[in-house]
Design an enzyme around this catalytic site. Sequence first.
Site, PDB file in Angstrom:
ATOM      1  CG  HIS A 142      55.329  29.758  21.686  1.00 30.10           C
ATOM      2  ND1 HIS A 142      56.571  29.460  21.173  1.00 30.10           N
ATOM      3  CD2 HIS A 142      54.693  30.489  20.735  1.00 30.10           C
ATOM      4  CE1 HIS A 142      56.692  30.001  19.962  1.00 30.10           C
ATOM      5  NE2 HIS A 142      55.566  30.632  19.676  1.00 30.10           N
ATOM      6  CG  ASP A 143      52.689  26.901  28.920  1.00 31.65           C
ATOM      7  OD1 ASP A 143      53.816  26.654  29.376  1.00 31.65           O
ATOM      8  OD2 ASP A 143      51.638  26.535  29.476  1.00 31.65           O
ATOM      9  CG  ASP A 150      53.634  22.554  32.516  1.00 30.63           C
ATOM     10  OD1 ASP A 150      53.899  23.284  31.541  1.00 30.63           O
ATOM     11  OD2 ASP A 150      54.420  21.679  32.936  1.00 30.63           O
ATOM     12  CB  SER A 152      56.972  24.461  31.269  1.00 35.11           C
ATOM     13  OG  SER A 152      56.462  24.346  29.953  1.00 35.11           O
ATOM     14  CD  GLU A 164      58.929  25.365  27.731  1.00 29.56           C
ATOM     15  OE1 GLU A 164      57.984  25.794  27.032  1.00 29.56           O
ATOM     16  OE2 GLU A 164      58.753  24.594  28.704  1.00 29.56           O
ATOM     17  N   PRO A 238      54.977  23.184  16.148  1.00 27.39           N
ATOM     18  CG  PRO A 238      52.787  23.065  15.407  1.00 27.39           C
ATOM     19  CD  PRO A 238      53.603  23.347  16.633  1.00 27.39           C
ATOM     20  CG  HIS A 268      49.806  33.828  11.585  1.00 25.04           C
ATOM     21  ND1 HIS A 268      50.395  32.931  10.721  1.00 25.04           N
ATOM     22  CD2 HIS A 268      50.285  33.509  12.815  1.00 25.04           C
ATOM     23  CE1 HIS A 268      51.184  32.104  11.395  1.00 25.04           C
ATOM     24  NE2 HIS A 268      51.127  32.433  12.676  1.00 25.04           N
ATOM     25  CG  ASP A 318      44.883  42.215   8.251  1.00 23.62           C
ATOM     26  OD1 ASP A 318      44.952  42.910   7.223  1.00 23.62           O
ATOM     27  OD2 ASP A 318      43.802  41.851   8.760  1.00 23.62           O
TER      28      ASP A 318
END
EC number: 1.11.1.7
Length: 401
Positions: A142-143, A150, A152, A164, A238, A268, A318
């Site tokens: 995600h970063d 960085d 954020s 975020e 995405p 995942h 899983d």
Amino acid sequence: MDDLAVGIFSLHLLYFSLARVLNINVQTYISYQWSFTILKHPSEEESITQSHLLVCVRVRERERERTMSCSSNISKALFFLGIIYLSSSVSVFAEQNDDPALVMNYYQDSCPQAEEIIKEQVQLLYKRHKNTAFSWLRNIFHDCFVESCDASLLLDSTRRVLSEKETDRSFGMRNFRYIETIKEALERECPGVVSCADILVLSARDGISLVGGPNIPLKTGRRDGRRSRADILEQHLPDHNESMSVVLQRFASIGIDTPGVVALLGAHSVGRTHCVKLVHRLYPEVDPALNPSHVEHMLYKCPDAIPDPKAVQYVRNDRGTPMKLDNNYYRNILDNKGLLIVDHQLATDKRTKPFVKKMAKSQDYFFSEFSKAITVLSENNPLTGTKGEIRKQCNLANKLH
């Protein structure tokens, strides 16, 4: 004035002094500089003699009244070009140092124990809270995916800017406070040295190892950003409900190829998915693409068509090895047991299915592609050199202290 500026200024004084010694006026000197600028990057086919002759021609055009020979001009041009090349090299060197690349063991001199401290803290936290390893892995995705690696992601919201962390796309993310635990341990050892961006990346590396994944050597030297990128997050990250074409394009934009996409989604294999993210495959009608034997379990775990986001309602990604990063994920999605739309698409799209099959057969291949993709992700447009800052606290930019 810094040392570099003093050095370059001194070189220019030297140019004028040499011009006087060699009886070449300032206009000729300027002509040399101008000629060198044009010829500073000659093609590989051009010989150095050709460059010098051109300098000679231009000098002769400016100094028609002079009677010195062309060979004398070439000798002086060579001398000047040598000095100018030296100053040009100094300038290029300075530019490179202003924006240096990431390197292995960046803190070996400034904080030799940095990476060991991070690893130790990640292990301690994992013993107390097993789900921290999944958090570290999700953090790097995600970063680093959103414009720059960085940290954020870690910034809190302010009166004017949304964090975020608090966007819908960060739903279910947790354990940010433990990044601060690691930061505090580093600050006790080396105050103001290790960036939150490097903590985020290295904690992901060590978390991957703890859940049975590969040991991935990652470079360091990142600096921290000063602002949240919540406003552009949707342009980069995405989504699990997007088409495979969009997913592949998003990954390709940061340099991750199709095998890398397939490998990264293998993350995942561990953790869990909240019912909020998958009920649209169960209600009002069950997605016919789902394996009927798996549907029963999903309905048991997600009994409500509109689940409470705050409720502990989730399905293990899983069921066989829920706490282990392995290639069982690929066998599951080939058997139509993927929880998310993107899982199903990965196993059916003609561009990705061959790699899914290959990773289902070979964990070594999965780990190899996973390692390469994590490396590319971790090096996405980092802030280095004088860019950004080293935060005192990972959830606050320094200017807010």
